[in-house]
Design an enzyme around this catalytic site. Structure first.
Site, PDB file in Angstrom:
ATOM      1  N   ASP A  90       0.864  -1.183   0.000  1.00  0.00           N
ATOM      2  CA  ASP A  90       0.000   0.000   0.000  1.00  0.00           C
ATOM      3  C   ASP A  90       0.898   1.230   0.000  1.00  0.00           C
ATOM      4  O   ASP A  90       1.325   1.702   1.060  1.00  0.00           O
ATOM      5  CB  ASP A  90      -0.909  -0.025   1.222  1.00  0.00           C
ATOM      6  CG  ASP A  90      -2.026   1.002   1.130  1.00  0.00           C
ATOM      7  OD1 ASP A  90      -2.034   1.779   0.163  1.00  0.00           O
ATOM      8  OD2 ASP A  90      -2.886   1.019   2.025  1.00  0.00           O
ATOM      9  N   ALA A  91       1.211   1.723  -1.191  1.00  0.00           N
ATOM     10  CA  ALA A  91       2.165   2.825  -1.332  1.00  0.00           C
ATOM     11  C   ALA A  91       1.548   4.065  -1.947  1.00  0.00           C
ATOM     12  O   ALA A  91       2.094   5.154  -1.836  1.00  0.00           O
ATOM     13  CB  ALA A  91       3.359   2.373  -2.181  1.00  0.00           C
ATOM     14  N   LYS A  92       0.425   3.898  -2.657  1.00  0.00           N
ATOM     15  CA  LYS A  92      -0.312   5.019  -3.269  1.00  0.00           C
ATOM     16  C   LYS A  92       0.591   5.883  -4.143  1.00  0.00           C
ATOM     17  O   LYS A  92       0.526   7.112  -4.111  1.00  0.00           O
ATOM     18  CB  LYS A  92      -1.017   5.846  -2.201  1.00  0.00           C
ATOM     19  CG  LYS A  92      -2.000   5.043  -1.347  1.00  0.00           C
ATOM     20  CD  LYS A  92      -2.675   5.896  -0.289  1.00  0.00           C
ATOM     21  CE  LYS A  92      -3.683   5.085   0.517  1.00  0.00           C
ATOM     22  NZ  LYS A  92      -3.048   4.083   1.403  1.00  0.00           N
ATOM     23  N   ARG A  93       1.425   5.241  -4.937  1.00  0.00           N
ATOM     24  CA  ARG A  93       2.360   5.969  -5.789  1.00  0.00           C
ATOM     25  C   ARG A  93       1.639   6.577  -6.984  1.00  0.00           C
ATOM     26  O   ARG A  93       0.629   6.052  -7.450  1.00  0.00           O
ATOM     27  CB  ARG A  93       3.462   5.040  -6.300  1.00  0.00           C
ATOM     28  CG  ARG A  93       4.280   4.366  -5.212  1.00  0.00           C
ATOM     29  CD  ARG A  93       5.036   5.356  -4.364  1.00  0.00           C
ATOM     30  NE  ARG A  93       6.058   4.697  -3.562  1.00  0.00           N
ATOM     31  CZ  ARG A  93       6.384   5.035  -2.327  1.00  0.00           C
ATOM     32  NH1 ARG A  93       5.745   6.010  -1.735  1.00  0.00           N
ATOM     33  NH2 ARG A  93       7.345   4.406  -1.679  1.00  0.00           N
ATOM     34  N   THR A 118      -0.636  -0.298  -4.615  1.00  0.00           N
ATOM     35  CA  THR A 118      -1.680   0.708  -4.798  1.00  0.00           C
ATOM     36  C   THR A 118      -1.079   1.954  -5.426  1.00  0.00           C
ATOM     37  O   THR A 118       0.051   2.337  -5.124  1.00  0.00           O
ATOM     38  CB  THR A 118      -2.361   1.080  -3.469  1.00  0.00           C
ATOM     39  OG1 THR A 118      -1.398   1.631  -2.562  1.00  0.00           O
ATOM     40  CG2 THR A 118      -3.042  -0.124  -2.837  1.00  0.00           C
TER      41      THR A 118
END
Length: 273
Positions: A90-93, A118
Site C-alpha cells: 500500500d504505497a499510493k504511488r 496501490t
C-alpha cells in the site's frame, strides 16, 4: 499468470478474502519484542498467527520508510511469500516519467518483489504505465477511499451525471488490458461501493471494515468480482487484527488474539459470500 489469478487460487485455498494490513506502528508494538528489528519481529509473529486465514498481506509503506523499516519490510515480504501468501504494498504511488519508473521497481525482484501495489491516478494514465506494463503484477488504483475527506474531490460531478470516482473506475476498466487492474473502494460508503460495482467488473480492495467500522456485508456483496468462477477481491483490516492482542499478559495470548481476530473476520465475511 497475473496477480489476480494467483489471488483467486489463494482465495480458494484458504476460503478467505481477508487482507491483513501489516502496519506495525512503533508506538503500539508490545514491550516483549526483543529484536533489533522489532517491526519485523512483530510482523513475523502476526504472519504465523494469521496466514491460514489471509488471502493477502498489505503492508503500508508509511510504516517502513527508514533504514531499519525497509529491512523489516524486505524480511516481511520474503516471509509472507514463504508461507505462500501474496503481498500488496500500500504505497499510493503516482508520479511522472523516470520517477514513476523508479517507484515501479518496487515490484521487481531486485526491488521489494511485492506482487501488487496501490497507485494514485490523479496525474493520469502515463504515470501508471510503468505499473500497468508489468502484466503479472497487480495495480490497485485509488477510486473511492474510506476516509471522510475522500468526498472532497472524489464526489465532485465531472459531467454526464458521473462523479469523479465513477469516472476513475470506468477509465481503469479501459486500462485493464492485461487483466491486472483493481480498485480501492471503501466499505465506509456502501452506496458508493455499490455504484462502482454497477459500472465495472474489476476486483476491489475494500478497506474500512475493521477499526473504521465499514459495512462487511456490502464489502462482500459489491467488492468481489467473478474471475473464471472464483469471486476475487480483498476486504482489508489492519489495526483491528494486528493489535487485537493489546492488553494481553503474554506473547502467546497476544498473538493468539491476533489469529482469532483474523479468523473471526474470515468467518464474518464468509457469511455473505
Amino acid at each position: 499468470m497475473s496477480f489476480f489469478d494467483d489471488l483467486a487460487a489463494r482465495i480458494e485455498a484458504t476460503d478467505s478474502v481477508v487482507s491483513v494490513g501489516l502496519d506495525p506502528d512503533p508506538s503500539r508494538l508490545p514491550d516483549f519484542l526483543d529484536s533489533e528489528l522489532p517491526r519485523w519481529a512483530f510482523n513475523r509473529r502476526v504472519i504465523d498467527a494469521t496466514h491460514e486465514h489471509a488471502a493477502c498481506y498489505k503492508p503500508n509503506a508509511a510504516f517502513y520508510e527508514d533504514a531499519d523499516g525497509w529491512r523489516a519490510l524486505q524480511e516481511t515480504v520474503a516471509y509472507a511469500h514463504g508461507k505462500g501468501v501474496p503481498v500488496l504494498l500500500d504505497a499510493k504511488r503516482g508520479d511522472i516519467g523516470n520517477t514513476a519508473r523508479q517507484y515501479a521497481r518496487l515490484l521487481d525482484d531486485d526491488g521489494l518483489g511485492v506482487d501488487a501495489i496501490t497507485v494514485n491516478p490523479f496525474m493520469g494514465r502515463d504515470t501508471l504505465e510503468p505499473y500497468l506494463s508489468r502484466e503479472e503484477k497487480g495495480v490497485v488504483v485509488l477510486c473511492r477511499t474510506s476516509n471522510s475527506g475522500g468526498a472532497d474531490f472524489q464526489n465532485l460531478e465531472v459531467g454526464n451525471g458521473k462523479r469523479l470516482y465513477e469516472y476513475v473506475a470506468q477509465r481503469c476498466e479501459e486500462w485493464n488490458e492485461h487483466g491486472n487492474v483493481g480498485l480501492v473502494v471503501g466499505a465506509t460508503t456502501p452506496d458508493e461501493l455499490e455504484a462502482v460495482r454497477d459500472l465495472v467488473d474489476l476486483p476491489f480492495l475494500v478497506p474500512g471494515v475493521g477499526a473504521q467500522g465499514g459495512d462487511a456485508e456490502a464489502a462482500v456483496e459489491y467488492g468481489l468480482a467473478d474471475r473464471d468462477g472464483t469471486d476475487v477481491g480483498l476486504v482489508n483490516s489492519s489495526r483491528g487484527i494486528i493489535f487485537a492482542g493489546e492488553g494481553a499478559d503474554t506473547e502467546s495470548a497476544y498473538f493468539g488474539a491476533v489469529g482469532q481476530s483474523a479468523k473471526r473476520l474470515k468467518q464474518r465475511l464468509n457469511q455473505y459470500r
